[in-house]
Write a protein that holds these residues in place. Structure first.
Motif, PDB file in Angstrom:
ATOM      1  N   THR A  83       0.818  -1.210   0.000  1.00 25.05           N
ATOM      2  CA  THR A  83       0.000   0.000   0.000  1.00 25.05           C
ATOM      3  C   THR A  83       0.851   1.258   0.000  1.00 25.05           C
ATOM      4  OG1 THR A  83      -0.127  -0.037   2.420  1.00 25.05           O
ATOM      5  CG2 THR A  83      -1.868  -1.175   1.203  1.00 25.05           C
ATOM      6  N   SER A  84       2.080   1.153   0.521  1.00 16.15           N
ATOM      7  CA  SER A  84       3.000   2.289   0.555  1.00 16.15           C
ATOM      8  C   SER A  84       4.413   1.753   0.730  1.00 16.15           C
ATOM      9  CB  SER A  84       2.659   3.240   1.713  1.00 16.15           C
ATOM     10  OG  SER A  84       2.767   2.574   2.965  1.00 16.15           O
ATOM     11  N   TRP A  85       5.403   2.626   0.510  1.00 14.10           N
ATOM     12  CA  TRP A  85       6.796   2.213   0.634  1.00 14.10           C
ATOM     13  C   TRP A  85       7.647   3.432   0.965  1.00 14.10           C
ATOM     14  CZ3 TRP A  85       3.532   1.353  -3.437  1.00 14.10           C
ATOM     15  CH2 TRP A  85       3.599   2.261  -4.506  1.00 14.10           C
ATOM     16  N   LEU A  92      19.478   2.236   0.885  1.00 11.26           N
ATOM     17  CA  LEU A  92      19.811   0.808   0.878  1.00 11.26           C
ATOM     18  C   LEU A  92      18.717  -0.052   1.503  1.00 11.26           C
ATOM     19  CD1 LEU A  92      23.605   0.868   1.831  1.00 11.26           C
ATOM     20  CD2 LEU A  92      22.585   0.616  -0.444  1.00 11.26           C
ATOM     21  N   THR A  93      17.792   0.543   2.221  1.00 16.14           N
ATOM     22  CA  THR A  93      16.729  -0.212   2.880  1.00 16.14           C
ATOM     23  C   THR A  93      15.378   0.316   2.436  1.00 16.14           C
ATOM     24  OG1 THR A  93      18.125  -0.601   4.818  1.00 16.14           O
ATOM     25  CG2 THR A  93      15.750  -0.922   5.080  1.00 16.14           C
ATOM     26  N   TRP A  94      14.562  -0.594   1.899  1.00 18.76           N
ATOM     27  CA  TRP A  94      13.212  -0.254   1.451  1.00 18.76           C
ATOM     28  C   TRP A  94      12.206  -1.002   2.314  1.00 18.76           C
ATOM     29  CZ3 TRP A  94      11.721   2.804  -2.884  1.00 18.76           C
ATOM     30  CH2 TRP A  94      12.788   3.389  -3.562  1.00 18.76           C
ATOM     31  N   THR A  95      11.231  -0.277   2.835  1.00 17.25           N
ATOM     32  CA  THR A  95      10.211  -0.862   3.698  1.00 17.25           C
ATOM     33  C   THR A  95       8.845  -0.702   3.035  1.00 17.25           C
ATOM     34  OG1 THR A  95      11.512  -0.307   5.663  1.00 17.25           O
ATOM     35  CG2 THR A  95       9.186  -0.833   5.992  1.00 17.25           C
ATOM     36  N   TYR A  96       8.172  -1.832   2.861  1.00 19.13           N
ATOM     37  CA  TYR A  96       6.867  -1.853   2.202  1.00 19.13           C
ATOM     38  C   TYR A  96       5.797  -2.245   3.216  1.00 19.13           C
ATOM     39  CZ  TYR A  96       9.805  -2.219  -2.003  1.00 19.13           C
ATOM     40  OH  TYR A  96      10.755  -2.020  -2.969  1.00 19.13           O
ATOM     41  N   GLN A  97       4.711  -1.502   3.246  1.00 22.44           N
ATOM     42  CA  GLN A  97       3.567  -1.873   4.072  1.00 22.44           C
ATOM     43  C   GLN A  97       2.635  -2.754   3.238  1.00 22.44           C
ATOM     44  OE1 GLN A  97       3.466  -1.208   7.386  1.00 22.44           O
ATOM     45  NE2 GLN A  97       5.519  -0.381   6.935  1.00 22.44           N
ATOM     46  N   ILE A  98       2.379  -3.965   3.717  1.00 19.33           N
ATOM     47  CA  ILE A  98       1.612  -4.948   2.969  1.00 19.33           C
ATOM     48  C   ILE A  98       0.125  -4.824   3.304  1.00 19.33           C
ATOM     49  CG2 ILE A  98       1.295  -7.403   2.490  1.00 19.33           C
ATOM     50  CD1 ILE A  98       3.917  -6.147   1.424  1.00 19.33           C
ATOM     51  N   ARG A  99      -0.683  -4.864   2.300  1.00 19.76           N
ATOM     52  CA  ARG A  99      -2.130  -4.682   2.420  1.00 19.76           C
ATOM     53  C   ARG A  99      -2.736  -5.729   3.366  1.00 19.76           C
ATOM     54  NH1 ARG A  99      -5.060  -1.656  -0.803  1.00 19.76           N
ATOM     55  NH2 ARG A  99      -3.317  -1.553  -2.293  1.00 19.76           N
ATOM     56  N   GLN A 100      -3.570  -5.306   4.255  1.00 22.15           N
ATOM     57  CA  GLN A 100      -4.230  -6.207   5.196  1.00 22.15           C
ATOM     58  C   GLN A 100      -5.570  -6.682   4.647  1.00 22.15           C
ATOM     59  OE1 GLN A 100      -4.170  -4.962   9.338  1.00 22.15           O
ATOM     60  NE2 GLN A 100      -2.532  -3.476   8.934  1.00 22.15           N
ATOM     61  N   GLY A 101      -5.967  -7.864   5.070  1.00 24.48           N
ATOM     62  CA  GLY A 101      -7.263  -8.402   4.689  1.00 24.48           C
ATOM     63  C   GLY A 101      -7.285  -9.165   3.385  1.00 24.48           C
ATOM     64  N   VAL A 102      -6.142  -9.308   2.706  1.00 25.01           N
ATOM     65  CA  VAL A 102      -6.080 -10.060   1.448  1.00 25.01           C
ATOM     66  C   VAL A 102      -5.911 -11.541   1.776  1.00 25.01           C
ATOM     67  CG1 VAL A 102      -4.889 -10.343  -0.751  1.00 25.01           C
ATOM     68  CG2 VAL A 102      -5.079  -8.067   0.289  1.00 25.01           C
ATOM     69  N   LYS A 103      -6.625 -12.404   1.053  1.00 26.28           N
ATOM     70  CA  LYS A 103      -6.542 -13.845   1.292  1.00 26.28           C
ATOM     71  C   LYS A 103      -6.191 -14.602   0.021  1.00 26.28           C
ATOM     72  CE  LYS A 103      -9.746 -14.149   5.194  1.00 26.28           C
ATOM     73  NZ  LYS A 103     -10.961 -14.833   5.727  1.00 26.28           N
ATOM     74  N   THR A 143      13.343  -9.625   4.482  1.00 27.39           N
ATOM     75  CA  THR A 143      12.772 -10.129   5.725  1.00 27.39           C
ATOM     76  C   THR A 143      11.356  -9.581   5.913  1.00 27.39           C
ATOM     77  OG1 THR A 143      13.745  -8.296   6.988  1.00 27.39           O
ATOM     78  CG2 THR A 143      15.019 -10.345   6.852  1.00 27.39           C
ATOM     79  N   ALA A 144      10.615 -10.275   6.773  1.00 22.97           N
ATOM     80  CA  ALA A 144       9.265  -9.835   7.129  1.00 22.97           C
ATOM     81  C   ALA A 144       9.204  -9.772   8.654  1.00 22.97           C
ATOM     82  CB  ALA A 144       8.225 -10.796   6.585  1.00 22.97           C
ATOM     83  N   ILE A 152      13.408  -4.884   2.421  1.00 24.65           N
ATOM     84  CA  ILE A 152      14.406  -5.343   1.446  1.00 24.65           C
ATOM     85  C   ILE A 152      15.635  -4.458   1.584  1.00 24.65           C
ATOM     86  CG2 ILE A 152      14.946  -5.717  -0.987  1.00 24.65           C
ATOM     87  CD1 ILE A 152      11.985  -6.083  -1.528  1.00 24.65           C
ATOM     88  N   ARG A 153      16.765  -5.091   1.843  1.00 25.67           N
ATOM     89  CA  ARG A 153      18.036  -4.377   1.925  1.00 25.67           C
ATOM     90  C   ARG A 153      18.852  -4.715   0.683  1.00 25.67           C
ATOM     91  NH1 ARG A 153      16.908  -5.620   7.342  1.00 25.67           N
ATOM     92  NH2 ARG A 153      16.855  -3.767   8.678  1.00 25.67           N
ATOM     93  N   THR A 154      19.375  -3.697   0.044  1.00 24.62           N
ATOM     94  CA  THR A 154      20.150  -3.887  -1.177  1.00 24.62           C
ATOM     95  C   THR A 154      21.628  -3.639  -0.918  1.00 24.62           C
ATOM     96  OG1 THR A 154      19.796  -1.595  -1.864  1.00 24.62           O
ATOM     97  CG2 THR A 154      18.189  -3.223  -2.612  1.00 24.62           C
TER      98      THR A 154
END
Length: 597
Positions: A83-85, A92-103, A143-144, A152-154
Motif C-alpha cells: 500500500t505504501s513504501w 539501501l533499505t526499502w520498507t513496504y507496508q503490505i495490504r491487510q485483509g487479502v486472502k 525479511t518480514a 528489502i536491503r540492497t
C-alpha cells in the motif's frame, strides 16, 4: 529465450484439468458471463518462477498480485500488495507496508512472509531465477519482521525498487516444492492457489487455460465470471473464430487481418502504441556464467565485424513496410518510443543503413573472402553458412525469413531457414543452438529489467536455463548498466540508460528491427470496452498489469458489483474467452515475450 512461466506441461495438465474441454460455442451455456480470448502463441509454463512466453506471463499477472504495478493510465508505479513504501536515507533499505485483509484462494491470509519467501526463493534457487532473477541480483536480504511489513536491503542503491515485476506466491504452498519443474505438493495444484483478479482452474496444453473471477479479490470481483484462453494453430483461425462469434478478443493480428476487420459489424479494432521490440538475434558466442562456451553457434559471429556487416545487409524498413504492413516504428535502442524518457535512437551517422556494397567490403576486410561458388569462407577455411531460427506459426518469421535469406545470400552468406514450434525456438535459443533467430521482448516501464537481460549476470548457470536475452556479455555495457541501476537522479539515470543502449547497438548482439504496433480486435456486441495501457493509446492484451482483462465491461452492463472503481476506465463487453494459438512469442519469452514481458 522467450519469457514466460514454466511448470512441467504434462504435469500441469494432469493437475489442472478439472473437467471436459468446453468448446467456445458451448462456454456461455455453462452459466455466467465468459470472456473468450484468442491468442496465437503457445503457453510454455504456468509456474511463475519459470514462465517466459508473453502468453504465460499474461496469465500469471491475473493469478498472483505484485508488490506494485504500473498504472493503467500512464505506467507510473501504483499500489498492489504494497500500500505504501519508504526508503532509508542511504537508499539501501526499502520498507513496504503490505495490504491487510487479502486472502489466498484457499482461505489463508496473504502476508509479508509470502513476499519474503518469494524473493528469497529466487535469491537462493538458481532454477527459480529463470524468469525474474535479475530483479534480485542486488538484494542483500529480504525479511518480514511482521505480517504487514516487508524489508528489502540492497547491496547498493537500486533505482527500480518500485518496479519489481515479480508475482508473489503463497509460502504455504510453494515451500514444499523442492524442484521448480515439479509443481505439485501432495496433489495440490499449486498454480491454482492465487490472490489475483482471476484464479486458474484448468489447463490443457495447446487447448485451453480457464480462469474464474476471484470473488474475494481485494479490488472487487470482475464484471464477468470466467476468462478462457483457447488455443488456435494460427491467427487466421483465430480471426475466423472472432467473426463467427466464437471468441471475443484477439491480438497479434497481421496487417492484412487488421485491415480486413475494420468496419465489420460488431467488431472494433485497436492499433496500439506498443512496448515490444522485434529483433534478429545474432549469436555472439553463447556462454554460461563461468564463461564456458555452450551451444553450437557459428564461431564467425563472435567477430563484431561480421555482426555489423549482417546489420548493414538487412533492411528493417522493408520488413516493416512489406511484412508488417507499415504497423511498426523503425527500431534502434532496446526501449521503444512508448517510453520517451529512456528511448534512444542512433544518430544518422551511427545507424546501420541498408548497404550491401558496404557489407561486402566489410566482410572482405575482415578476412571472409568469397569462394568459387560465391559463398564466403572464414579464416578457418569453412564456408560462412548460418541457420535462421523462427516460429513456424508466426507470419513475420514465415515471410521475413525469405527476405533475410535473400539479403545475406547477396553478400555471400548462405542462410538456411529453420522454422519450428514456439517451444523448440525457446529451447534452442536458451541452449545457444542457433546462429540467427527472430525474437522480441515486451519491455517494462522501468528500463532495469530490459537492460539486465543483456548483462553478463544474466548468462545461464547451465545450458538450457538462460535468462539472458542475447548471450551478450560486455564489460563496458555492464558498467553502464550498473551505474544506471544505482543512479537515483532521474535525468542522470536516463542518460546512462541511453549510453548503455548505444553500446549494445554498437556491438550488435542483435538488430532491433522495429517497435511493433500491437493490432487487436474485439466484439462490441459482447464487450463494450476494455481498459488500455497507457490510457487512450495503449494495448488491451499483454499489458504490464491486468487492467485490460480485469476492467472488461460486458455489453449488457455486467454485474452491479465489483470490477474497477467508477471512472477508472471505460469498460468492454459481455462475455470473453481467451484463445491461445501457436504463433508469435514476446514479452516475453526468455530470448524471444514481451517477453517478458
Amino acid at each position: 529465450m522467450f519469457r514466460s512461466w514454466r511448470v512441467g506441461v504434462p504435469l500441469l495438465a494432469a493437475m489442472l484439468v478439472a473437467g471436459p474441454f468446453v468448446a467456445p460455442a458451448q462456454a456461455q451455456q455453462q452459466g455466467g458471463k465468459v470472456l473468450r480470448v484468442a491468442l496465437v502463441q503457445e503457453v510454455d509454463h504456468l509456474n511463475p518462477f519459470l514462465a517466459s512466453f508473453a502468453s504465460s506471463t499474461m496469465v500469471g499477472r491475473l493469478a498472483w498480485e505484485f508488490l506494485t504495478l504500473p498504472s493503467a493510465e500512464d505506467n507510473t508505479p501504483s499500489p498492489g500488495l504494497a500500500t505504501s513504501w519508504t526508503t532509508s536515507d542511504d537508499k539501501l533499505t526499502w520498507t513496504y507496508q503490505i495490504r491487510q485483509g487479502v486472502k489466498w484462494s484457499d482461505g489463508q491470509a496473504v502476508t509479508a512472509k509470502d513476499a519474503a519467501f518469494t524473493f528469497n526463493r529466487i535469491m537462493t534457487d538458481k532454477k527459480a531465477q529463470e524468469a525474474n532473477g535479475t530483479y534480485v541480483e542486488n538484494f542483500a536480504s529480504v525479511t518480514a519482521p511482521d505480517d504487514h511489513t516487508l524489508v528489502i536491503r540492497t547491496k547498493v542503491p537500486q533505482a527500480s525498487m518500485t518496479a519489481i515485476d515479480v508475482p508473489i506466491v503463497p509460502e504455504h504452498i510453494w515451500a514444499g516444492i523442492s524442484d521448480m519443474d515439479d509443481a505439485k505438493t501432495d496433489g495440490v495444484p499449486v498454480v491454482g492457489v492465487g490472490d489475483g483478479p482471476f484464479l486458474i482452474t484448468e489447463y490443457r496444453p495447446n487447448e485451453l487455460v480457464r480462469l474464474k473471477a476471484n470473488p474475494d479479490y481485494w479490488r472487487g470481483k470482475a464484471k464477468y465470471d470466467e476468462l478462457q484462453f483457447i488455443s488456435y494453430k494460427n491467427a487466421d483461425a483465430a480471426v475466423n473464430a472472432l467473426r463467427n462469434d466464437e471468441v471475443d478478443l484477439v491480438n497479434r493480428l497481421t496487417s492484412t487481418q487488421f485491415d480486413a476487420l475494420q468496419g465489420e459489424a460488431n467488431i472494433t479494432t485497436n492499433k496500439a502504441t506498443g512496448r515490444r521490440y522485434r529483433e534478429l538475434l545474432i549469436n555472439p558466442g553463447a556462454q554460461n556464467l563461468d564463461h564456458q562456451p555452450i551451444g553450437d553457434g557459428n564461431p564467425a559471429l563472435k567477430d563484431v565485424r561480421v555482426r555489423k556487416a549482417i546489420a548493414q545487409a538487412i533492411d528493417p524498413r522493408t520488413l516493416i513496410d512489406k511484412v508488417l504492413g507499415g504497423y511498426g516504428e523503425l527500431g534502434g535502442g532496446l526501449l521503444p518510443t512508448s517510453y520517451p524518457k529512456y528511448h534512444w535512437d542512433p544518430s544518422d551517422a551511427q545507424r546501420y543503413k541498408f548497404d550491401p556494397a558496404a557489407a561486402n567490403a566489410a566482410l572482405d576486410a575482415a578476412g571472409y573472402p568469397k569462394g568459387a561458388d560465391g559463398t564466403r569462407v572464414g579464416p578457418d577455411g569453412k564456408p560462412l553458412q548460418l541457420r535462421l531460427l523462427g516460429r513456424a506459426s508466426e507470419d513475420f518469421a514465415q515471410r521475413g525469413s525469405d527476405y533475410v535469406v535473400s539479403w545475406l545470400g547477396a553478400i555471400g552468406i548462405k542462410v538456411t531457414k529453420q522454422l519450428v514450434s514456439d517451444n523448440e525456438v525457446d529451447d534452442r535459443s536458451n541452449a545457444g543452438t542457433y546462429d540467427l533467430a527472430f525474437s522480441g521482448w515486451g519491455t517494462s516501464p522501468d528500463p532495469d529489467y530490459t537492460l539486465g537481460k543483456q548483462s553478463c549476470g544474466a548468462l545461464p548457470a547451465t545450458a538450457g536455463s538462460s535468462s539472458s536475452a542475447s548471450f551478450f556479455c560486455d564489460p563496458q555495457f555492464d558498467a553502464l548498466y550498473q551505474q544506471e541501476s544505482t543512479e537515483l537522479d532521474p535525468a542522470k539515470r536516463a542518460d546512462l540508460v541511453k549510453q548503455a543502449q548505444a553500446r549494445y547497438y554498437d556491438q550488435v548482439p542483435s538488430v532491433v528491427i522495429d517497435y511493433d504496433n500491437p493490432l487487436e480486435a474485439f466484439r462490441t456486441d459482447r464487450f463494450t470496452s476494455f481498459p488500455k495501457q497507457p490510457a487512450g493509446s495503449g494495448n488491451i492484451m499483454e499489458q504490464s498489469g491486468y487492467w485490460g482483462f480485469y476492467g472488461a465491461t460486458p455489453a449488457d452492463g455486467g454485474s452491479d458489483s465489483g470490477g474497477l472503481p467508477a471512472g477508472a476506465w471505460v469498460g468492454i463487453g459481455a462475455a470473453v474467452i481467451v484463445v491461445i494459438g501457436a504463433g508469435v512469442g514476446l514479452s516475453r519469452r526468455k530470448k524471444s515475450a514481451d517477453d517478458q514481458e
